[in-house]
Write a protein that holds these residues in place. Structure first.
Motif, PDB file in Angstrom:
ATOM      1  N   ALA A 169      87.111  26.373 -67.579  1.00  0.00           N
ATOM      2  CA  ALA A 169      86.466  26.532 -66.278  1.00  0.00           C
ATOM      3  C   ALA A 169      86.592  27.992 -65.865  1.00  0.00           C
ATOM      4  O   ALA A 169      87.694  28.535 -65.788  1.00  0.00           O
ATOM      5  CB  ALA A 169      87.111  25.638 -65.232  1.00  0.00           C
ATOM      6  N   VAL A 170      85.448  28.625 -65.632  1.00  0.00           N
ATOM      7  CA  VAL A 170      85.428  30.049 -65.266  1.00  0.00           C
ATOM      8  C   VAL A 170      84.547  30.203 -64.034  1.00  0.00           C
ATOM      9  O   VAL A 170      83.391  29.785 -64.035  1.00  0.00           O
ATOM     10  CB  VAL A 170      84.871  30.926 -66.411  1.00  0.00           C
ATOM     11  CG1 VAL A 170      84.898  32.394 -66.020  1.00  0.00           C
ATOM     12  CG2 VAL A 170      85.660  30.698 -67.696  1.00  0.00           C
ATOM     13  N   GLY A 171      85.098  30.800 -62.984  1.00  0.00           N
ATOM     14  CA  GLY A 171      84.323  31.006 -61.767  1.00  0.00           C
ATOM     15  C   GLY A 171      83.811  29.718 -61.153  1.00  0.00           C
ATOM     16  O   GLY A 171      82.713  29.688 -60.587  1.00  0.00           O
ATOM     17  N   GLY A 172      84.589  28.655 -61.274  1.00  0.00           N
ATOM     18  CA  GLY A 172      84.196  27.376 -60.694  1.00  0.00           C
ATOM     19  C   GLY A 172      83.231  26.564 -61.530  1.00  0.00           C
ATOM     20  O   GLY A 172      82.794  25.478 -61.104  1.00  0.00           O
ATOM     21  N   VAL A 173      82.883  27.054 -62.711  1.00  0.00           N
ATOM     22  CA  VAL A 173      81.967  26.335 -63.610  1.00  0.00           C
ATOM     23  C   VAL A 173      82.727  25.909 -64.859  1.00  0.00           C
ATOM     24  O   VAL A 173      83.400  26.719 -65.494  1.00  0.00           O
ATOM     25  CB  VAL A 173      80.760  27.207 -64.008  1.00  0.00           C
ATOM     26  CG1 VAL A 173      79.862  26.465 -64.991  1.00  0.00           C
ATOM     27  CG2 VAL A 173      79.989  27.626 -62.771  1.00  0.00           C
TER      28      VAL A 173
END
Length: 316
Positions: A169-173
């Motif tokens: 999960a990166v930047g909420g994605v």
């Protein structure tokens, strides 16, 4: 005895074609290192059963296509010559793909018709509403901007995906634990490749500089997904990308591992199947230096090509 003599004749022909470029480099011997065919992946077995066919039937179908379509074999020879490889490498890749991954059409014209059926379709390379162009503009990919050439650029981007985004999960994605090509570059369904050469869209983007330079086709753009699919589905263009891929594998093993694989179509077919030849060449070089591996080894796909080599060479 006849089979042995045929194999020796094929090896002599391939060696003669690569002798000038090989020099003192170690040449990978012809033939298979495995006495028996390595296991075929379950996905390929299930796909073949679902089609109510068999590997033998699929092999015979693609072999017959190559045996009867002289236009196709003429194209293979011409394009192979442009890329400085023996045409048997292209035959091996086509046979492997159509034996284990897809079923062959009965004639070359069917591939042109299929390619035309996608002309004008509107789609894009994206994931979760984020286009590939937006995605690779993120700061995580800044290290790739200095890379020269399409192969280095997209290989860098693929490496960043594997290290930073895959399964995380990166930047909420949350990003899938899957290959870069499957997540962003196959808008119809994951694992999809197309055409005579079964080229992956990401592979085509990597090789576009080489194909533009040697064959003169227009460079591909990730923002033009339809253009990429046209290239990998149109037989004429697709075969150029196939030759470029095989040429790159041969060059990678020469430069990185110091061995010449150009006289072993089973090895080049294996690399065409599994991809990432630069990384695999580096891994092999490390194993060879450590004394744990003498030569590159074929997988199930390449094993078939070497096992059927005399018959396949006869198609040319």
């Amino acid at each position: 005895m006849r089979h042995l003599l045929t194999m020796l004749a094929i090896a002599t022909t391939l060696l003669a074609g690569g002798a000038a470029a090989t020099g003192a480099m170690d040449v990978v011997p012809p033939g298979n290192r495995h006495a028996k065919q390595p296991s075929v992946p379950g996905a390929s077995v299930r796909r073949t059963k679902a089609g109510k066919t068999s590997f033998d039937a699929k092999y015979e179908k693609v072999r017959d296509l190559l045996a009867t379509d002289r236009e196709l074999t003429g194209k293979l020879k011409s394009i192979a010559s442009q890329y400085g490889i023996a045409p048997i490498h292209m035959v091996g890749a086509i046979v492997g793909e159509h034996t284990y991954n897809v079923d062959a059409y009965d004639r070359l014209q069917s591939y042109y018709i299929k390619a035309a059926s996608y002309a004008g379709d509107r789609f894009r390379f994206a994931y979760d509403g984020q286009s590939i162009d937006e995605f690779v503009d993120r700061p995580e990919f800044s290290t790739c901007k200095a890379r020269k050439g399409s192969y280095a650029l997209w290989s860098c981007r693929e490496a960043v995906w594997e290290k930073t985004f895959r399964g995380k999960a990166v930047g909420g994605v949350s990003y899938p634990n899957n290959r870069f090509s499957a997540v962003f570059f196959q808008p119809f369904y994951a694992g999809q490749t197309f055409g005579l050469g079964q080229i992956n869209p990401l592979t085509a983007l990597m090789l576009t500089d080489t194909v533009a330079r040697i064959s003169g086709y227009e460079r591909l753009d990730e923002n033009d997904a339809a253009g990429v699919y046209k290239a990998i589905m149109d037989p004429d263009i697709s075969l150029a990308y196939m030759a470029a891929s095989l040429r790159h594998s041969i060059d990678a093993y020469r430069k990185v591992a110091g061995v010449d694989i150009s006289v072993n179509p089973g090895i080049t077919a294996t690399l065409y199947n599994v991809g990432n030849p630069d990384a695999r060449a580096a891994n092999f070089a490390r194993r060879r230096a450590a004394g744990t591996s003498e030569w590159p080894e074929e997988n199930y796909y390449g094993w078939l090509v070497n096992d059927k080599l005399a018959e396949l060479q006869g198609l040319l």
